[in-house]
Design an enzyme around this catalytic site. Structure first.
Site, short mmCIF file in Angstrom:
data_model
loop_
_atom_site.label_atom_id
_atom_site.label_comp_id
_atom_site.label_asym_id
_atom_site.label_seq_id
_atom_site.Cartn_x
_atom_site.Cartn_y
_atom_site.Cartn_z
N LYS A 116 0.66 -1.13 0.02
CA LYS A 116 0.08 -0.07 -0.04
C LYS A 116 0.92 1.19 0.03
O LYS A 116 0.73 2.04 -0.53
CB LYS A 116 -0.87 0.17 1.13
N LYS A 199 -4.61 -10.23 -5.91
CA LYS A 199 -5.95 -10.28 -5.07
C LYS A 199 -7.05 -9.36 -5.50
O LYS A 199 -6.74 -8.25 -5.49
CB LYS A 199 -5.57 -9.89 -3.59
N LYS A 202 -11.60 -4.29 -3.07
CA LYS A 202 -12.55 -3.39 -3.23
C LYS A 202 -12.01 -1.88 -3.59
O LYS A 202 -12.67 -1.19 -4.11
CB LYS A 202 -13.64 -3.41 -1.96
P1 ATP Z 1 -8.85 -2.80 0.46
O1 ATP Z 1 -8.79 -2.96 -1.09
O2 ATP Z 1 -9.66 -1.36 0.89
O3 ATP Z 1 -7.66 -3.00 1.46
P2 ATP Z 1 -10.12 -5.52 0.57
O4 ATP Z 1 -10.90 -5.78 -0.41
O5 ATP Z 1 -8.78 -6.23 0.71
O6 ATP Z 1 -9.79 -3.97 0.96
P3 ATP Z 1 -10.51 -5.47 3.72
O7 ATP Z 1 -11.40 -4.64 4.18
O8 ATP Z 1 -9.26 -5.38 3.86
O9 ATP Z 1 -10.82 -5.94 2.27
O10 ATP Z 1 -10.92 -7.23 4.01
C1 ATP Z 1 -12.06 -7.64 4.80
C2 ATP Z 1 -11.72 -9.05 4.98
O11 ATP Z 1 -11.97 -9.88 3.32
C3 ATP Z 1 -10.71 -9.65 5.35
O12 ATP Z 1 -10.70 -10.69 6.06
C4 ATP Z 1 -9.62 -10.08 3.98
O13 ATP Z 1 -9.03 -11.37 4.26
C5 ATP Z 1 -11.06 -10.71 3.05
N1 ATP Z 1 -10.76 -10.25 1.64
C6 ATP Z 1 -10.50 -9.27 1.05
N2 ATP Z 1 -10.03 -9.69 -0.29
C7 ATP Z 1 -10.23 -10.83 -0.35
C8 ATP Z 1 -10.05 -11.75 -1.53
N3 ATP Z 1 -9.88 -11.31 -2.69
N4 ATP Z 1 -10.40 -13.01 -1.46
C9 ATP Z 1 -10.69 -13.66 -0.15
N5 ATP Z 1 -10.81 -12.83 1.03
C10 ATP Z 1 -10.58 -11.62 0.78
#
Ligand code: ATP
Ligand code: LTN
Length: 337
Positions: A116, A199, A202
């Site tokens: 990040k 990965k 969002k």
């Molecule tokens: P950002 O992009 O804002 O960092 P993110 O989509 O990675 O967000 P988080 O809020 O950081 O989402 O994560 C929330 C939950 O969703 C965590 O438990 C994380 O491990 C899970 N998660 C996020 N993205 C994935 C993915 N691609 N596959 C499986 N689990 C995920």
């Protein structure tokens, strides 16, 4: 079993964008399953979201949206505590205390910080981004959580939390439960539809990267039909990076339907990538249709969500304040009379 004798679970999601099927398959789906067995706390982690710049109006809107989605996927507010992280000031307080025990070396080593911060202008990276895992440790430790259901990307942050808890316990005496990561067997790491070696996230802005839980069905379908695959034709689970796109679609199918790998491979034998995409789109749309209906019902009921969040903050504070009082006593803060 009474609420007090059950083991505790805590987890959270940042209101930093639209929730994706990665968030659902990696995290939310497990939360729903665990609400029967554990005493669960699920928060919307707005303090974490501001470790990167957020528009204030959008942050407020997304905070409510994420909380409504917690309910819409099937979390029952009678059984679990749903709350907004910033409504419980103990999170920020414990964060401060723990940050005084957090070795900078541990923090600089975190993959998420490296990824990040690399995307930011070096001179504008906030100290909060570095301290992100300490705040996450505070979230977990305040509730004396035994288990933390998260996707695979959070494994390292959980290790960090355990190390920090052990450090505190050995300096001040046994205070915190040492939590375990709870990572699903399938769907722990959903990849981007347009970039299957990264990965799904969002906060990634490209149009065809992620299916959002609140996307209209035709948009979900369009995104999945456009997913990157390869020039081959075999539909099998395969760890080879060159096959990452097909593997990801199969993984989404598997995590959504709960079928076995063998059954899925047999089902798609002799079929083409177009068929695979259509089938994935169908199962995803079918899974999310009732979630969207429920979401609309929840946000349509005036005052409902606010009352759930108010009740959640109350219940969460009770537990959090208890732990925080003990921590303050252990570190030597004078009690307020
Ligand atoms: P950002 O992009 O804002 O960092 P993110 O989509 O990675 O967000 P988080 O809020 O950081 O989402 O994560 C929330 C939950 O969703 C965590 O438990 C994380 O491990 C899970 N998660 C996020 N993205 C994935 C993915 N691609 N596959 C499986 N689990 C995920
Ligand atoms: N860092 C997590 C979100 C998060 C979290 C938590 C998860 C913040 N606090 C406590 C579990 C427990 C992420 O998924 N990015």
């Amino acid at each position: 079993m009474s609420e007090n004798s059950k083991k505790r679970v805590l987890s959270g999601i940042q209101p930093s964008g639209n929730l994706t099927i990665g968030n659902y398959l990696g995290a939310l789906r497990q939360w729903v399953a665990e609400q029967e067995t554990f005493n669960c706390y699920f928060c919307v982690v707005d303090l974490h979201a501001i470790t990167l710049p957020q528009d204030p109006a959008a942050l407020r809107e997304k905070t409510r949206e994420v909380a409504a989605l917690y309910l819409a996927v099937g979390l029952d507010p009678e059984k679990v505590t749903i709350f907004v992280q910033s409504h419980v000031p103990a999170h920020a307080e414990l964060n401060w205390i723990l940050s005084c025990l957090s070795p900078l070396g541990w923090l600089y080593r975190m993959t998420q910080f490296k990824d990040k911060s690399a995307k930011q202008q070096q001179d504008s990276i906030g100290a909060g981004l570095l301290n992100y895992p300490t705040l996450m440790a505070a979230d977990i430790l305040l509730y004396q959580a035994h288990a933390v259901p998260v996707g695979d990307d959070q494994r390292q942050h959980l290790e960090y939390t355990r190390d920090l808890a052990q450090r505190f316990n050995s300096m001040y005496g046994d205070t915190f439960v040492i939590p375990e990561a709870m990572i699903p067997k399938e769907g722990a790491r959903i990849m981007g539809l347009d970039s299957p070696t990264a990965k799904m996230s969002k906060s990634e802005e490209s149009d065809y990267h992620a299916v959002y839980l609140l996307d209209p069905p035709n948009r979900m379908k369009k995104k999945i039909m456009r997913a990157v695959t390869d020039s081959g034709s075999e539909i099998t689970f395969n760890d080879d990076l060159a096959r990452a796109g097909v593997n990801n679609l199969l993984t989404i199918y598997q995590a959504t339907t709960g079928e076995t790998k063998e059954a899925i491979e047999a089902h798609f034998a002799g079929k083409g990538y177009g068929d695979l995409k259509k089938a994935v789109a169908e199962v995803v749309m079918a899974k999310l249709e009732p979630v969207q209906t429920e979401y609309n019902r929840i946000v349509g009921e005036s005052g409902y969500l606010d009352s759930i969040l108010a009740q959640g903050a109350e219940r969460a504070s009770e537990m959090a304040e208890k732990t925080l009082a003990q921590v303050k006593e252990r570190v030597g803060f004078l009690a307020r009379r």
